[in-house]
Scaffold this active site. Structure first.
Site, PDB file in Angstrom:
ATOM      1  N   ARG A 193      18.348  -3.317   0.224  1.00 51.57           N
ATOM      2  CA  ARG A 193      17.122  -4.051  -0.141  1.00 51.57           C
ATOM      3  C   ARG A 193      17.436  -5.535  -0.345  1.00 51.57           C
ATOM      4  O   ARG A 193      16.648  -6.403   0.019  1.00 51.57           O
ATOM      5  CB  ARG A 193      16.489  -3.457  -1.419  1.00 51.57           C
ATOM      6  CG  ARG A 193      15.981  -2.030  -1.278  1.00 51.57           C
ATOM      7  CD  ARG A 193      14.651  -1.909  -0.563  1.00 51.57           C
ATOM      8  NE  ARG A 193      13.544  -2.514  -1.274  1.00 51.57           N
ATOM      9  CZ  ARG A 193      12.259  -2.291  -0.969  1.00 51.57           C
ATOM     10  NH1 ARG A 193      11.934  -1.460   0.033  1.00 51.57           N
ATOM     11  NH2 ARG A 193      11.298  -2.877  -1.622  1.00 51.57           N
ATOM     12  N   GLU A 206      12.802  10.166   3.031  1.00 50.24           N
ATOM     13  CA  GLU A 206      12.661   9.498   4.328  1.00 50.24           C
ATOM     14  C   GLU A 206      13.696  10.007   5.343  1.00 50.24           C
ATOM     15  O   GLU A 206      13.373  10.147   6.526  1.00 50.24           O
ATOM     16  CB  GLU A 206      12.760   7.974   4.127  1.00 50.24           C
ATOM     17  CG  GLU A 206      11.567   7.454   3.330  1.00 50.24           C
ATOM     18  CD  GLU A 206      11.691   6.001   2.873  1.00 50.24           C
ATOM     19  OE1 GLU A 206      12.652   5.314   3.275  1.00 50.24           O
ATOM     20  OE2 GLU A 206      10.811   5.559   2.101  1.00 50.24           O
ATOM     21  N   ASN A 212       7.251  -7.382   9.457  1.00 53.29           N
ATOM     22  CA  ASN A 212       8.315  -7.961   8.620  1.00 53.29           C
ATOM     23  C   ASN A 212       9.695  -7.383   8.932  1.00 53.29           C
ATOM     24  O   ASN A 212      10.532  -7.216   8.045  1.00 53.29           O
ATOM     25  CB  ASN A 212       7.967  -7.861   7.134  1.00 53.29           C
ATOM     26  CG  ASN A 212       7.879  -6.429   6.657  1.00 53.29           C
ATOM     27  OD1 ASN A 212       7.877  -5.493   7.459  1.00 53.29           O
ATOM     28  ND2 ASN A 212       7.824  -6.242   5.348  1.00 53.29           N
ATOM     29  N   HIS A 214      12.400  -1.875   7.585  1.00 48.77           N
ATOM     30  CA  HIS A 214      12.045  -1.000   6.468  1.00 48.77           C
ATOM     31  C   HIS A 214      13.320  -0.496   5.815  1.00 48.77           C
ATOM     32  O   HIS A 214      14.291  -0.205   6.499  1.00 48.77           O
ATOM     33  CB  HIS A 214      11.240   0.210   6.970  1.00 48.77           C
ATOM     34  CG  HIS A 214      11.121   1.301   5.941  1.00 48.77           C
ATOM     35  ND1 HIS A 214      10.158   1.279   4.957  1.00 48.77           N
ATOM     36  CD2 HIS A 214      11.882   2.400   5.709  1.00 48.77           C
ATOM     37  CE1 HIS A 214      10.323   2.351   4.171  1.00 48.77           C
ATOM     38  NE2 HIS A 214      11.357   3.041   4.609  1.00 48.77           N
ATOM     39  N   PHE A 231      -4.351  -2.350   4.113  1.00 49.44           N
ATOM     40  CA  PHE A 231      -3.438  -2.550   5.242  1.00 49.44           C
ATOM     41  C   PHE A 231      -2.869  -1.250   5.803  1.00 49.44           C
ATOM     42  O   PHE A 231      -2.122  -1.280   6.784  1.00 49.44           O
ATOM     43  CB  PHE A 231      -2.299  -3.497   4.837  1.00 49.44           C
ATOM     44  CG  PHE A 231      -1.431  -3.001   3.700  1.00 49.44           C
ATOM     45  CD1 PHE A 231      -0.338  -2.177   3.941  1.00 49.44           C
ATOM     46  CD2 PHE A 231      -1.713  -3.367   2.385  1.00 49.44           C
ATOM     47  CE1 PHE A 231       0.464  -1.725   2.902  1.00 49.44           C
ATOM     48  CE2 PHE A 231      -0.918  -2.917   1.335  1.00 49.44           C
ATOM     49  CZ  PHE A 231       0.168  -2.099   1.595  1.00 49.44           C
ATOM     50  N   TYR A 271       4.673   6.396   4.692  1.00 52.17           N
ATOM     51  CA  TYR A 271       3.872   5.409   3.964  1.00 52.17           C
ATOM     52  C   TYR A 271       2.786   6.043   3.103  1.00 52.17           C
ATOM     53  O   TYR A 271       1.787   5.387   2.781  1.00 52.17           O
ATOM     54  CB  TYR A 271       3.266   4.411   4.951  1.00 52.17           C
ATOM     55  CG  TYR A 271       4.298   3.449   5.545  1.00 52.17           C
ATOM     56  CD1 TYR A 271       5.091   2.646   4.716  1.00 52.17           C
ATOM     57  CD2 TYR A 271       4.456   3.328   6.916  1.00 52.17           C
ATOM     58  CE1 TYR A 271       6.019   1.764   5.254  1.00 52.17           C
ATOM     59  CE2 TYR A 271       5.387   2.440   7.458  1.00 52.17           C
ATOM     60  CZ  TYR A 271       6.164   1.661   6.622  1.00 52.17           C
ATOM     61  OH  TYR A 271       7.081   0.781   7.149  1.00 52.17           O
ATOM     62  N   LYS A 290      11.955  -2.392  12.758  1.00 49.49           N
ATOM     63  CA  LYS A 290      10.558  -2.197  13.162  1.00 49.49           C
ATOM     64  C   LYS A 290      10.309  -2.672  14.602  1.00 49.49           C
ATOM     65  O   LYS A 290      11.117  -3.400  15.172  1.00 49.49           O
ATOM     66  CB  LYS A 290       9.646  -2.911  12.160  1.00 49.49           C
ATOM     67  CG  LYS A 290       9.701  -2.296  10.740  1.00 49.49           C
ATOM     68  CD  LYS A 290       8.696  -2.961   9.803  1.00 49.49           C
ATOM     69  CE  LYS A 290       8.670  -2.285   8.444  1.00 49.49           C
ATOM     70  NZ  LYS A 290       7.645  -2.891   7.536  1.00 49.49           N
ATOM     71  N   ARG A 321      14.811 -10.529   6.457  1.00 50.65           N
ATOM     72  CA  ARG A 321      13.403 -10.936   6.609  1.00 50.65           C
ATOM     73  C   ARG A 321      13.256 -12.449   6.535  1.00 50.65           C
ATOM     74  O   ARG A 321      12.436 -13.044   7.244  1.00 50.65           O
ATOM     75  CB  ARG A 321      12.551 -10.249   5.539  1.00 50.65           C
ATOM     76  CG  ARG A 321      12.303  -8.767   5.837  1.00 50.65           C
ATOM     77  CD  ARG A 321      11.786  -8.053   4.614  1.00 50.65           C
ATOM     78  NE  ARG A 321      11.282  -6.708   4.893  1.00 50.65           N
ATOM     79  CZ  ARG A 321      11.028  -5.807   3.947  1.00 50.65           C
ATOM     80  NH1 ARG A 321      11.242  -6.102   2.682  1.00 50.65           N
ATOM     81  NH2 ARG A 321      10.574  -4.612   4.267  1.00 50.65           N
ATOM     82  N   THR A 349       9.514  -8.494   0.594  1.00 51.21           N
ATOM     83  CA  THR A 349       8.611  -7.852   1.560  1.00 51.21           C
ATOM     84  C   THR A 349       7.940  -8.871   2.476  1.00 51.21           C
ATOM     85  O   THR A 349       7.848  -8.662   3.685  1.00 51.21           O
ATOM     86  CB  THR A 349       7.544  -7.035   0.808  1.00 51.21           C
ATOM     87  OG1 THR A 349       8.212  -6.064  -0.009  1.00 51.21           O
ATOM     88  CG2 THR A 349       6.610  -6.324   1.768  1.00 51.21           C
TER      89      THR A 349
HETATM   90  P1  IDP Z   1       8.630  -2.789   1.414  1.00 47.48           P
HETATM   91  O1  IDP Z   1       8.637  -2.555   2.909  1.00 47.48           O
HETATM   92  O2  IDP Z   1       9.332  -4.065   1.049  1.00 47.48           O
HETATM   93  O3  IDP Z   1       9.108  -1.601   0.624  1.00 47.48           O
HETATM   94  P2  IDP Z   1       5.915  -2.056   0.625  1.00 47.48           P
HETATM   95  O4  IDP Z   1       5.153  -2.685  -0.484  1.00 47.48           O
HETATM   96  O5  IDP Z   1       6.430  -0.654   0.415  1.00 47.48           O
HETATM   97  O6  IDP Z   1       7.106  -3.055   1.008  1.00 47.48           O
HETATM   98  O7  IDP Z   1       4.972  -2.080   1.905  1.00 47.48           O
HETATM   99  C1  IDP Z   1       5.308  -1.352   3.062  1.00 47.48           C
HETATM  100  C2  IDP Z   1       5.028  -2.216   4.270  1.00 47.48           C
HETATM  101  O8  IDP Z   1       3.629  -2.428   4.375  1.00 47.48           O
HETATM  102  C3  IDP Z   1       5.642  -3.606   4.209  1.00 47.48           C
HETATM  103  O9  IDP Z   1       6.969  -3.633   4.688  1.00 47.48           O
HETATM  104  C4  IDP Z   1       4.703  -4.417   5.081  1.00 47.48           C
HETATM  105  O10 IDP Z   1       5.058  -4.287   6.460  1.00 47.48           O
HETATM  106  C5  IDP Z   1       3.367  -3.737   4.859  1.00 47.48           C
HETATM  107  N1  IDP Z   1       2.566  -4.436   3.845  1.00 47.48           N
HETATM  108  C6  IDP Z   1       2.727  -4.427   2.514  1.00 47.48           C
HETATM  109  N2  IDP Z   1       1.785  -5.139   1.889  1.00 47.48           N
HETATM  110  C7  IDP Z   1       0.986  -5.604   2.856  1.00 47.48           C
HETATM  111  C8  IDP Z   1      -0.210  -6.427   2.849  1.00 47.48           C
HETATM  112  O11 IDP Z   1      -0.702  -6.846   1.814  1.00 47.48           O
HETATM  113  N3  IDP Z   1      -0.745  -6.709   4.068  1.00 47.48           N
HETATM  114  C9  IDP Z   1      -0.223  -6.241   5.253  1.00 47.48           C
HETATM  115  N4  IDP Z   1       0.887  -5.474   5.292  1.00 47.48           N
HETATM  116  C10 IDP Z   1       1.480  -5.147   4.118  1.00 47.48           C
HETATM  117 MG    MG Z   2       8.275   0.259   0.316  1.00 48.68          MG
END
Ligand code: IDP
Ligand code: MG
Length: 134
Positions: A86, A127, A113, A116, A58, A50, A10, A103, A92
């Site tokens: 993963r 994707e 974070n 991805h 968010f 997304y 990212k 992470r 996450t």
């Molecule tokens: P992942 O990246 O571990 O698969 P997801 O739940 O698919 O996690 O969320 C996608 C991305 O959205 C996360 O990597 C993070 O950057 C962002 N994200 C997820 N939940 C939140 C939140 O509650 N607040 C702000 N950003 C979030």
């Molecule tokens: Mg995800």
């Protein structure tokens, strides 16, 4: 089972100069780099990637963030590559991610974070099509 997965370093991690140490972790594990490209994410690609989060509080910030600067897009392959990547990435929220994960070692906030990675073989195929047109 040999698998392909989509991994994206990212914008915050690229800006901080963390590309090499992150890629090194996947290579050290034995994953093969099939495709790798520095570039920006278009709004259309971000929204497609997304789509499952559309409508969440968010979502707007997430799309703005992922399109805010250069990223490194990769296709990695190997046995159970989706699950293995993963695990290497960690939880996450970097604050919940174990030390030793990408992470956990490099990140501090949920919105920035670091990385991805596809969450299933189906997501990976979707994707890879979004970002590499395959
Ligand atoms: P992942 O990246 O571990 O698969 P997801 O739940 O698919 O996690 O969320 C996608 C991305 O959205 C996360 O990597 C993070 O950057 C962002 N994200 C997820 N939940 C939140 C939140 O509650 N607040 C702000 N950003 C979030
Ligand atoms: Mg995800």
């Amino acid at each position: 089972m040999n698998q392909r997965t989509y991994i994206m370093i990212k914008p915050d991690a690229v800006a901080r100069g963390l590309v090499a140490p992150i890629v090194a972790r996947f290579e050290a594990c034995g994953l093969k780099i099939e495709r790798m490209e520095l570039g920006t994410v278009t709004r259309e690609q971000a929204e497609a990637n997304y789509a499952e989060h559309e409508g969440k509080p968010f979502y707007t910030g997430l799309v703005a963030y992922i399109t805010s600067g250069p990223v490194v897009k990769m296709v990695l392959s190997g046995p159970e590559a989706v699950m293995v990547c993963r695990k290497l990435m960690g939880a996450t929220n970097p604050r919940d991610a174990a030390p030793g994960t990408i992470r956990g070692d490099f990140g501090l906030t949920l919105d920035a974070n670091i990385i991805h990675g596809s969450d299933s073989a189906e997501s990976a195929a979707r994707e890879i099509a979004i970002f590499f047109g395959e």
